[in-house]
Motif scaffolding. Structure first.
Motif, PDB file in Angstrom:
ATOM      1  N   PHE A  53       0.824  -1.201   0.000  1.00  0.00           N
ATOM      2  CA  PHE A  53       0.000   0.000   0.000  1.00  0.00           C
ATOM      3  C   PHE A  53       0.863   1.258   0.000  1.00  0.00           C
ATOM      4  O   PHE A  53       0.559   2.228  -0.697  1.00  0.00           O
ATOM      5  N   SER A  54       1.959   1.245   0.745  1.00  0.00           N
ATOM      6  CA  SER A  54       2.831   2.421   0.811  1.00  0.00           C
ATOM      7  C   SER A  54       3.474   2.697  -0.551  1.00  0.00           C
ATOM      8  O   SER A  54       3.656   3.856  -0.943  1.00  0.00           O
ATOM      9  N   ALA A  55       3.799   1.656  -1.306  1.00  0.00           N
ATOM     10  CA  ALA A  55       4.357   1.835  -2.647  1.00  0.00           C
ATOM     11  C   ALA A  55       3.296   2.420  -3.584  1.00  0.00           C
ATOM     12  O   ALA A  55       3.611   3.250  -4.448  1.00  0.00           O
ATOM     13  N   PHE A  56       2.046   1.997  -3.399  1.00  0.00           N
ATOM     14  CA  PHE A  56       0.949   2.545  -4.201  1.00  0.00           C
ATOM     15  C   PHE A  56       0.770   4.035  -3.915  1.00  0.00           C
ATOM     16  O   PHE A  56       0.611   4.841  -4.831  1.00  0.00           O
ATOM     17  N   ILE A  57       0.817   4.386  -2.638  1.00  0.00           N
ATOM     18  CA  ILE A  57       0.680   5.790  -2.246  1.00  0.00           C
ATOM     19  C   ILE A  57       1.824   6.614  -2.843  1.00  0.00           C
ATOM     20  O   ILE A  57       1.612   7.715  -3.352  1.00  0.00           O
ATOM     21  N   GLU A  58       3.028   6.087  -2.792  1.00  0.00           N
ATOM     22  CA  GLU A  58       4.189   6.786  -3.351  1.00  0.00           C
ATOM     23  C   GLU A  58       4.048   6.954  -4.871  1.00  0.00           C
ATOM     24  O   GLU A  58       4.359   8.010  -5.416  1.00  0.00           O
ATOM     25  N   LEU A  59       3.562   5.932  -5.546  1.00  0.00           N
ATOM     26  CA  LEU A  59       3.340   6.015  -6.986  1.00  0.00           C
ATOM     27  C   LEU A  59       2.291   7.075  -7.306  1.00  0.00           C
ATOM     28  O   LEU A  59       2.474   7.885  -8.229  1.00  0.00           O
ATOM     29  N   GLN A  60       1.219   7.092  -6.533  1.00  0.00           N
ATOM     30  CA  GLN A  60       0.172   8.103  -6.711  1.00  0.00           C
ATOM     31  C   GLN A  60       0.729   9.503  -6.471  1.00  0.00           C
ATOM     32  O   GLN A  60       0.400  10.437  -7.206  1.00  0.00           O
ATOM     33  N   ARG A  61       1.539   9.647  -5.450  1.00  0.00           N
ATOM     34  CA  ARG A  61       2.135  10.940  -5.120  1.00  0.00           C
ATOM     35  C   ARG A  61       3.011  11.426  -6.284  1.00  0.00           C
ATOM     36  O   ARG A  61       2.931  12.591  -6.680  1.00  0.00           O
ATOM     37  N   ASP A  62       3.841  10.542  -6.815  1.00  0.00           N
ATOM     38  CA  ASP A  62       4.704  10.910  -7.944  1.00  0.00           C
ATOM     39  C   ASP A  62       3.871  11.285  -9.170  1.00  0.00           C
ATOM     40  O   ASP A  62       4.164  12.272  -9.856  1.00  0.00           O
ATOM     41  N   TYR A  63       2.840  10.500  -9.422  1.00  0.00           N
ATOM     42  CA  TYR A  63       1.977  10.779 -10.563  1.00  0.00           C
ATOM     43  C   TYR A  63       1.304  12.139 -10.402  1.00  0.00           C
ATOM     44  O   TYR A  63       1.298  12.961 -11.327  1.00  0.00           O
TER      45      TYR A  63
END
Length: 110
Positions: A53-63
């Motif tokens: 989930f934390s990797a998903f949040i980081e990906l969303q943040r970068d996007y």
């Protein structure tokens, strides 16, 4: 130069300014669409690799960050195009009035 010639020249000059501005905006839009599609493709390629989930949040943040920066760059570029068009249009219109002022003493002397 008679008033009809002046009016025609001003109309032509303003038309050219508008045409050039619209061309620049169309090119900018095409370029931004391409960058947006590349950003989405990159995001979609990375999405299946996410396992936490934390990797998903980081990906969303970068996007979101990249998307926001793209929007800001687009708005700045469009603002610059409009600013240049307004400056050029102002120059054309000032040219009319300055030539009218120069013609007035010559007409008064006649």
């Amino acid at each position: 130069m008679n008033p009809i010639e002046k009016g025609t020249k001003v109309g032509r000059d303003l038309f050219e300014i508008n045409t050039e501005s619209l061309r620049k905006i169309a090119e900018l839009s095409a370029e931004n669409f391409k960058r947006y599609m590349e950003l989405n493709q990159d995001y979609l390629q990375k999405l299946p690799e996410v396992r936490e989930f934390s990797a998903f949040i980081e990906l969303q943040r970068d996007y979101g960050q990249n998307l926001w920066e793209g929007v800001q760059d687009d708005m700045k570029a469009r603002g610059e195009i409009v600013r240049e068009a307004v400056e050029h249009s102002g120059s054309v219109l000032r040219g009319i009035f300055s030539s009218d002022d120069a013609d007035a003493p010559a007409e008064a002397a006649a």
